[in-house]
Design a protein around this motif. Structure first.
Motif, PDB file in Angstrom:
ATOM      1  N   ALA A   1      30.320  46.341  33.525  1.00  0.00           N
ATOM      2  CA  ALA A   1      29.106  45.807  32.913  1.00  0.00           C
ATOM      3  C   ALA A   1      29.127  46.083  31.423  1.00  0.00           C
ATOM      4  O   ALA A   1      29.626  47.116  30.978  1.00  0.00           O
ATOM      5  CB  ALA A   1      27.869  46.446  33.535  1.00  0.00           C
TER       6      ALA A   1
ATOM      7  N   TYR B   1      28.394  41.039  33.527  1.00  0.00           N
ATOM      8  CA  TYR B   1      28.875  41.814  34.653  1.00  0.00           C
ATOM      9  C   TYR B   1      30.137  41.202  35.244  1.00  0.00           C
ATOM     10  O   TYR B   1      30.335  39.984  35.200  1.00  0.00           O
ATOM     11  CB  TYR B   1      27.804  41.878  35.746  1.00  0.00           C
ATOM     12  CG  TYR B   1      26.526  42.528  35.308  1.00  0.00           C
ATOM     13  CD1 TYR B   1      25.480  41.783  34.762  1.00  0.00           C
ATOM     14  CD2 TYR B   1      26.357  43.914  35.415  1.00  0.00           C
ATOM     15  CE1 TYR B   1      24.322  42.384  34.328  1.00  0.00           C
ATOM     16  CE2 TYR B   1      25.202  44.525  34.992  1.00  0.00           C
ATOM     17  CZ  TYR B   1      24.187  43.745  34.447  1.00  0.00           C
ATOM     18  OH  TYR B   1      23.024  44.345  34.015  1.00  0.00           O
TER      19      TYR B   1
ATOM     20  N   ASP C   1      32.238  39.821  38.252  1.00  0.00           N
ATOM     21  CA  ASP C   1      31.766  39.039  39.398  1.00  0.00           C
ATOM     22  C   ASP C   1      31.545  39.915  40.620  1.00  0.00           C
ATOM     23  O   ASP C   1      30.626  39.667  41.417  1.00  0.00           O
ATOM     24  CB  ASP C   1      32.781  37.940  39.725  1.00  0.00           C
ATOM     25  CG  ASP C   1      32.783  36.828  38.692  1.00  0.00           C
ATOM     26  OD1 ASP C   1      33.766  36.065  38.661  1.00  0.00           O
ATOM     27  OD2 ASP C   1      31.813  36.724  37.917  1.00  0.00           O
TER      28      ASP C   1
ATOM     29  N   LYS D   1      27.928  41.572  40.261  1.00  0.00           N
ATOM     30  CA  LYS D   1      26.747  40.784  39.892  1.00  0.00           C
ATOM     31  C   LYS D   1      25.702  40.818  41.005  1.00  0.00           C
ATOM     32  O   LYS D   1      26.026  40.649  42.181  1.00  0.00           O
ATOM     33  CB  LYS D   1      27.149  39.341  39.603  1.00  0.00           C
ATOM     34  CG  LYS D   1      27.753  39.127  38.236  1.00  0.00           C
ATOM     35  CD  LYS D   1      28.122  37.662  38.013  1.00  0.00           C
ATOM     36  CE  LYS D   1      28.749  37.475  36.648  1.00  0.00           C
ATOM     37  NZ  LYS D   1      29.200  36.071  36.443  1.00  0.00           N
TER      38      LYS D   1
ATOM     39  N   THR E   1      23.129  47.093  37.427  1.00  0.00           N
ATOM     40  CA  THR E   1      22.346  46.780  36.236  1.00  0.00           C
ATOM     41  C   THR E   1      22.634  47.806  35.147  1.00  0.00           C
ATOM     42  O   THR E   1      22.505  49.019  35.382  1.00  0.00           O
ATOM     43  CB  THR E   1      20.839  46.782  36.543  1.00  0.00           C
ATOM     44  OG1 THR E   1      20.558  45.860  37.596  1.00  0.00           O
ATOM     45  CG2 THR E   1      20.044  46.385  35.305  1.00  0.00           C
TER      46      THR E   1
END
Length: 120
Positions: A47, A57, A59, A62, A66
């Protein structure tokens, strides 16, 4: 200087929140990022967070991970939800963006020591 914490062992489906305490010139960089490295594999970007708040991010994470930043306290976090065994690895905070894709290790100058995440 970058100091990570918050790693541990969790069961699949669980959550962890990683922290990165940042000091010095590193925090005045425009971007911060998290990477991870599993045994026998290359370090991969997880990220990234730009100065304007935009995030990016891998894949594979995702919708589950966060990245966020607290400018007042010089902290960067990675909230990880719905963890999977394939998320296991050493997680590193990165600073000192040099340019290029912020999910590429070569784009970063400074690295922390890492914090271990194990998902079973």
């Amino acid at each position: 200087q970058l100091v990570e914490s918050g790693g541990g062992s969790v069961q699949a489906g669980g959550s962890l929140r990683l922290s990165c305490a940042v000091s010095g010139d590193t925090y005045r960089a425009t971007c911060m990022a998290w990477f991870r490295q599993a045994p026998g594999k290359e370090r991969e970007g997880v990220a990234g967070l730009e100065n304007d708040g935009r995030t990016g991010y891998a894949d594979s994470v995702k919708g589950r991970f966060t990245i966020s930043k607290d400018n007042a306290n010089n902290m960067v976090w990675l909230q990880m939800n719905s963890l999977k065994p394939e998320d296991t690895g050493m997680y590193y905070c990165a600073g000192g963006y040099k340019g290029g894709s912020y999910l590429a290790p070569s784009a970063w100058t400074y690295w922390g020591q890492g914090t271990q995440v194990t998902v079973s």
